[in-house]
Design a protein around this motif. Structure first.
Motif, PDB file in Angstrom:
ATOM      1  N   PHE A   1       6.824   8.662 -16.377  1.00 28.85           N
ATOM      2  CA  PHE A   1       6.565   8.279 -17.768  1.00 28.85           C
ATOM      3  C   PHE A   1       5.264   8.871 -18.312  1.00 28.85           C
ATOM      4  N   ASN A   2       4.194   8.784 -17.534  1.00 32.36           N
ATOM      5  CA  ASN A   2       2.887   9.171 -18.089  1.00 32.36           C
ATOM      6  C   ASN A   2       1.978   9.796 -17.031  1.00 32.36           C
ATOM      7  N   GLY A   3       0.842  10.279 -17.510  1.00 33.87           N
ATOM      8  CA  GLY A   3      -0.043  11.035 -16.637  1.00 33.87           C
ATOM      9  C   GLY A   3      -0.774  10.179 -15.621  1.00 33.87           C
ATOM     10  N   THR A   4      -1.187   8.996 -16.047  1.00 31.00           N
ATOM     11  CA  THR A   4      -1.847   8.099 -15.098  1.00 31.00           C
ATOM     12  C   THR A   4      -0.881   7.772 -13.960  1.00 31.00           C
ATOM     13  N   GLY A   5       0.359   7.478 -14.329  1.00 29.12           N
ATOM     14  CA  GLY A   5       1.376   7.167 -13.321  1.00 29.12           C
ATOM     15  C   GLY A   5       1.620   8.346 -12.397  1.00 29.12           C
TER      16      GLY A   5
ATOM     17  N   ASP B   1     -10.842   7.589 -16.901  1.00 26.51           N
ATOM     18  CA  ASP B   1      -9.956   7.210 -18.004  1.00 26.51           C
ATOM     19  C   ASP B   1      -8.637   6.596 -17.570  1.00 26.51           C
ATOM     20  N   GLU B   2      -8.567   6.114 -16.345  1.00 27.06           N
ATOM     21  CA  GLU B   2      -7.301   5.530 -15.910  1.00 27.06           C
ATOM     22  C   GLU B   2      -7.464   4.054 -15.578  1.00 27.06           C
ATOM     23  N   GLY B   3      -8.518   3.464 -16.122  1.00 27.14           N
ATOM     24  CA  GLY B   3      -8.693   2.008 -16.002  1.00 27.14           C
ATOM     25  C   GLY B   3      -8.778   1.522 -14.566  1.00 27.14           C
TER      26      GLY B   3
ATOM     27  N   THR C   1       3.386  15.539 -22.177  1.00 35.27           N
ATOM     28  CA  THR C   1       3.097  14.837 -23.435  1.00 35.27           C
ATOM     29  C   THR C   1       2.201  15.670 -24.348  1.00 35.27           C
ATOM     30  N   LYS C   2       1.127  16.208 -23.775  1.00 35.72           N
ATOM     31  CA  LYS C   2       0.179  16.959 -24.614  1.00 35.72           C
ATOM     32  C   LYS C   2       0.743  18.324 -24.989  1.00 35.72           C
ATOM     33  N   ALA C   3       1.814  18.725 -24.312  1.00 40.03           N
ATOM     34  CA  ALA C   3       2.425  20.031 -24.588  1.00 40.03           C
ATOM     35  C   ALA C   3       3.507  19.950 -25.661  1.00 40.03           C
TER      36      ALA C   3
ATOM     37  N   ASP D   1      -4.865  15.705 -28.315  1.00 46.80           N
ATOM     38  CA  ASP D   1      -3.585  16.400 -28.427  1.00 46.80           C
ATOM     39  C   ASP D   1      -2.423  15.415 -28.292  1.00 46.80           C
ATOM     40  N   ASN D   2      -2.705  14.186 -27.843  1.00 46.35           N
ATOM     41  CA  ASN D   2      -1.591  13.225 -27.832  1.00 46.35           C
ATOM     42  C   ASN D   2      -1.526  12.385 -29.115  1.00 46.35           C
ATOM     43  N   TYR D   3      -2.342  12.705 -30.102  1.00 47.70           N
ATOM     44  CA  TYR D   3      -2.144  12.121 -31.433  1.00 47.70           C
ATOM     45  C   TYR D   3      -1.012  12.860 -32.162  1.00 47.70           C
TER      46      TYR D   3
ATOM     47  N   LEU E   1      -3.665  18.818  -8.141  1.00 47.54           N
ATOM     48  CA  LEU E   1      -4.157  19.343  -9.423  1.00 47.54           C
ATOM     49  C   LEU E   1      -3.602  18.480 -10.546  1.00 47.54           C
ATOM     50  N   ASP E   2      -4.510  17.884 -11.322  1.00 51.15           N
ATOM     51  CA  ASP E   2      -4.109  17.132 -12.512  1.00 51.15           C
ATOM     52  C   ASP E   2      -3.912  18.160 -13.630  1.00 51.15           C
ATOM     53  N   GLY E   3      -2.652  18.443 -13.890  1.00 48.85           N
ATOM     54  CA  GLY E   3      -2.323  19.486 -14.873  1.00 48.85           C
ATOM     55  C   GLY E   3      -1.815  18.892 -16.176  1.00 48.85           C
ATOM     56  N   ALA E   4      -2.510  17.853 -16.657  1.00 44.79           N
ATOM     57  CA  ALA E   4      -2.114  17.284 -17.950  1.00 44.79           C
ATOM     58  C   ALA E   4      -2.103  18.378 -19.015  1.00 44.79           C
ATOM     59  N   ARG E   5      -3.000  19.377 -18.843  1.00 44.76           N
ATOM     60  CA  ARG E   5      -3.042  20.510 -19.782  1.00 44.76           C
ATOM     61  C   ARG E   5      -2.842  21.830 -19.030  1.00 44.76           C
ATOM     62  N   ALA E   6      -1.932  21.835 -18.062  1.00 48.08           N
ATOM     63  CA  ALA E   6      -1.678  23.058 -17.292  1.00 48.08           C
ATOM     64  C   ALA E   6      -1.131  24.168 -18.183  1.00 48.08           C
TER      65      ALA E   6
ATOM     66  N   THR F   1     -10.080  21.318 -17.458  1.00 50.60           N
ATOM     67  CA  THR F   1     -10.867  20.143 -17.105  1.00 50.60           C
ATOM     68  C   THR F   1     -11.064  19.225 -18.310  1.00 50.60           C
ATOM     69  N   GLU F   2     -11.562  18.049 -18.011  1.00 52.06           N
ATOM     70  CA  GLU F   2     -11.860  17.058 -19.051  1.00 52.06           C
ATOM     71  C   GLU F   2     -12.960  17.565 -19.979  1.00 52.06           C
ATOM     72  N   LEU F   3     -13.706  18.595 -19.559  1.00 55.52           N
ATOM     73  CA  LEU F   3     -14.767  19.149 -20.409  1.00 55.52           C
ATOM     74  C   LEU F   3     -14.317  20.435 -21.085  1.00 55.52           C
TER      75      LEU F   3
ATOM     76  N   ILE G   1      -8.464  18.181  -8.489  1.00 56.73           N
ATOM     77  CA  ILE G   1      -9.128  18.930  -9.562  1.00 56.73           C
ATOM     78  C   ILE G   1      -8.272  18.846 -10.821  1.00 56.73           C
ATOM     79  N   THR G   2      -8.877  19.128 -11.949  1.00 54.19           N
ATOM     80  CA  THR G   2      -8.162  19.054 -13.223  1.00 54.19           C
ATOM     81  C   THR G   2      -8.196  20.419 -13.896  1.00 54.19           C
ATOM     82  N   GLN G   3      -7.030  20.866 -14.379  1.00 60.56           N
ATOM     83  CA  GLN G   3      -6.919  22.175 -15.040  1.00 60.56           C
ATOM     84  C   GLN G   3      -6.090  22.012 -16.295  1.00 60.56           C
TER      85      GLN G   3
ATOM     86  N   ALA H   1     -13.609  13.381 -13.728  1.00 58.98           N
ATOM     87  CA  ALA H   1     -12.145  13.440 -13.591  1.00 58.98           C
ATOM     88  C   ALA H   1     -11.468  12.276 -14.317  1.00 58.98           C
ATOM     89  N   HIS H   2     -10.365  12.570 -14.958  1.00 59.90           N
ATOM     90  CA  HIS H   2      -9.604  11.540 -15.661  1.00 59.90           C
ATOM     91  C   HIS H   2      -9.262  10.385 -14.726  1.00 59.90           C
ATOM     92  N   ILE H   3      -8.923  10.698 -13.465  1.00 57.95           N
ATOM     93  CA  ILE H   3      -8.573   9.628 -12.522  1.00 57.95           C
ATOM     94  C   ILE H   3      -9.737   8.662 -12.309  1.00 57.95           C
TER      95      ILE H   3
HETATM   96  C1  LIG Z   1      -6.905  15.185 -17.618  1.00 59.00           C
HETATM   97  C2  LIG Z   1      -5.882  14.145 -17.933  1.00 59.00           C
HETATM   98  N1  LIG Z   1      -5.080  13.681 -16.957  1.00 59.00           N
HETATM   99  C3  LIG Z   1      -4.109  12.796 -17.207  1.00 59.00           C
HETATM  100  C4  LIG Z   1      -3.890  12.332 -18.484  1.00 59.00           C
HETATM  101  C5  LIG Z   1      -2.699  11.464 -18.744  1.00 59.00           C
HETATM  102  O1  LIG Z   1      -2.907  10.219 -19.085  1.00 59.00           O
HETATM  103  P1  LIG Z   1      -1.829   9.235 -19.707  1.00 59.00           P
HETATM  104  O2  LIG Z   1      -1.670   8.165 -18.694  1.00 59.00           O
HETATM  105  O3  LIG Z   1      -2.471   8.787 -20.948  1.00 59.00           O
HETATM  106  O4  LIG Z   1      -0.526   9.953 -19.947  1.00 59.00           O
HETATM  107  C6  LIG Z   1      -4.736  12.727 -19.521  1.00 59.00           C
HETATM  108  C7  LIG Z   1      -4.598  12.159 -20.872  1.00 59.00           C
HETATM  109  O5  LIG Z   1      -5.522  12.027 -21.633  1.00 59.00           O
HETATM  110  C8  LIG Z   1      -5.742  13.677 -19.249  1.00 59.00           C
HETATM  111  O6  LIG Z   1      -6.544  14.128 -20.214  1.00 59.00           O
END
Ligand SMILES: Cc1ncc(COP(=O)(O)O)c(C=O)c1O
Length: 354
Positions: free
Chosen positions: A69-73, A100-102, A212-214, A18-20, A179-184, A152-154, A148-150, A95-97
């Motif tokens: 700026f971003n979700g990881t931050g 997917d957050e390096g 961002t994804k919204a 969704d961030n494309y 709550l990681d609400g990247a897609r809340a 979720t990554e799945l 938790i993520t809402q 979990a994204h943390i």
């Molecule tokens: C569940 C989740 N949290 C956080 C993020 C935010 O990450 P970014 O640092 O890419 O904005 C993402 C993006 O893919 C995500 O899917």
């Protein structure tokens, strides 16, 4: 006039993330509206000031929003503010943390993540207990936050009651809930409830709220729902390099998203397109949809040669090489025609590889 050149085909869309997607036109209008003239930097501007009321309208009178700026931050700042240096975060293995957050939570925040395998990306009180132990034992990083993520990554969804059970359990243990609400927004649309129904109202302490994804160009916000859960957020945002000097452009995007119903329109569209896609591909023999489609993600299992051919035509990611599972995400700008074209391509490639 600009000297920049359009270097991409605006008609090409995929299902990678969704961030494309680009920026919703109403968000671009809002950025233009906030442009020209001077405003105080670093958040002391009228747009960031006005934003607090907008967030309080959604999350209640104690909510305080901190644009980033971003979700990881946002996740790193939130978790830093919720923990002391000896404390740890319990989260799902998916979990994204964690995935997917390096390693940013570990590297930038020095945080120990205590991960738990889950069948569907969701934590429960019993799963939390697999890592929430050793309180008072100086040899163990002290479990302090459940993250938790809402959604979720799945692609799955917690009900408000499930999040309440997580929060009640964490609080009984003396822990806090992030709550990681990247897609809340997708979650609220799918559940057909206000944003506060699965956050403020059920005991979530701190939220990373996704913009961002919204439909934003960029921007996420840490939303503090329980002021006692955080320390030093003002300073941690700066030292985590998430303090935007021209913050008015982050804030005005959130105002455009949240003051009216743009957030809901965008999320409803993304979710509906995922349902349409799932319904179409379930009809195709040879495609398996192994997970429930509850928001804007569709997972599918395809023969690897089909995936390879399809990826030459549309962008999407392989989720699991071993099982052949792929992930398809829909966005605010995915249309019925996009979905139908993609589903036809899936059928074509299945048939041509048969
Ligand atoms: C569940 C989740 N949290 C956080 C993020 C935010 O990450 P970014 O640092 O890419 O904005 C993402 C993006 O893919 C995500 O899917």
């Amino acid at each position: 006039m600009t000297d920049a050149i359009r270097r991409h085909d605006p008609l090409v869309k995929g299902f990678a993330s969704d961030n494309y997607a680009g920026v919703h036109p109403e968000i671009l209008q809002a950025i233009a509206l906030a442009n020209e003239g001077h405003q105080t930097s670093y958040g002391d501007d009228v747009y960031t000031g006005a934003l607090q009321e907008v967030f309080r309208g959604h999350f209640g009178p104690t909510a305080e929003a901190w644009p980033m700026f971003n979700g990881t931050g946002a996740n790193v700042v939130a978790l830093r503010a919720m923990t002391a240096p000896w404390e740890a975060v319990v989260c799902a293995e998916s979990a994204h943390i964690h995935t997917d957050e390096g390693g940013a939570p570990e590297r930038s925040a020095g945080l120990k993540l205590l991960t738990v395998p889950t069948p569907d990306g969701k934590l429960t009180p019993a799963l939390i207990d697999r890592q929430a132990w050793g309180f008072g034992d100086e040899h163990r990083a002290q479990p302090k936050v459940v993250s938790i993520t809402q959604t979720t990554e799945l692609g799955t969804l917690y009900t408000p009651a499930e999040i309440k059970a997580v929060c009640d359990h964490a609080h009984q243990l003396g822990m806090l809930v992030h709550l990681d609400g990247a897609r809340a927004t997708n979650a609220a649309a799918a559940l057909d409830v206000p944003l506060r129904a699965f956050t403020t109202d059920v005991g979530v302490d701190v939220l990373s709220f996704g913009g961002t994804k919204a439909g934003l160009m960029f921007g996420e916000a840490v939303v503090v729902l329980n002021p006692d859960a955080v320390r030093g957020l003002r300073y941690l945002r700066k030292t985590s390099m998430q303090l935007a000097s021209k913050m008015r452009f982050v804030s005005v995007q959130f105002e455009a998203l949240l003051a009216g119903d743009l957030w809901l329109r965008n999320a409803r569209n993304a979710n509906a397109m995922a349902q349409r896609l799932a319904a179409a591909v379930r009809e195709i023999p040879g495609v398996e949809v192994p997970r429930p489609v509850q928001a804007n993600a569709v997972f599918a299992i395809l023969p690897p040669d089909v995936t390879e051919r399809l990826q030459k035509r549309f962008r999407f990611y392989t989720w699991n090489e071993a099982t052949g599972e792929v992930r398809w995400m829909t966005a605010f700008d995915t249309t019925e025609a996009d979905v139908d074209a993609f589903a036809s391509a899936v059928a074509e490639e299945i048939n041509s590889c048969a």
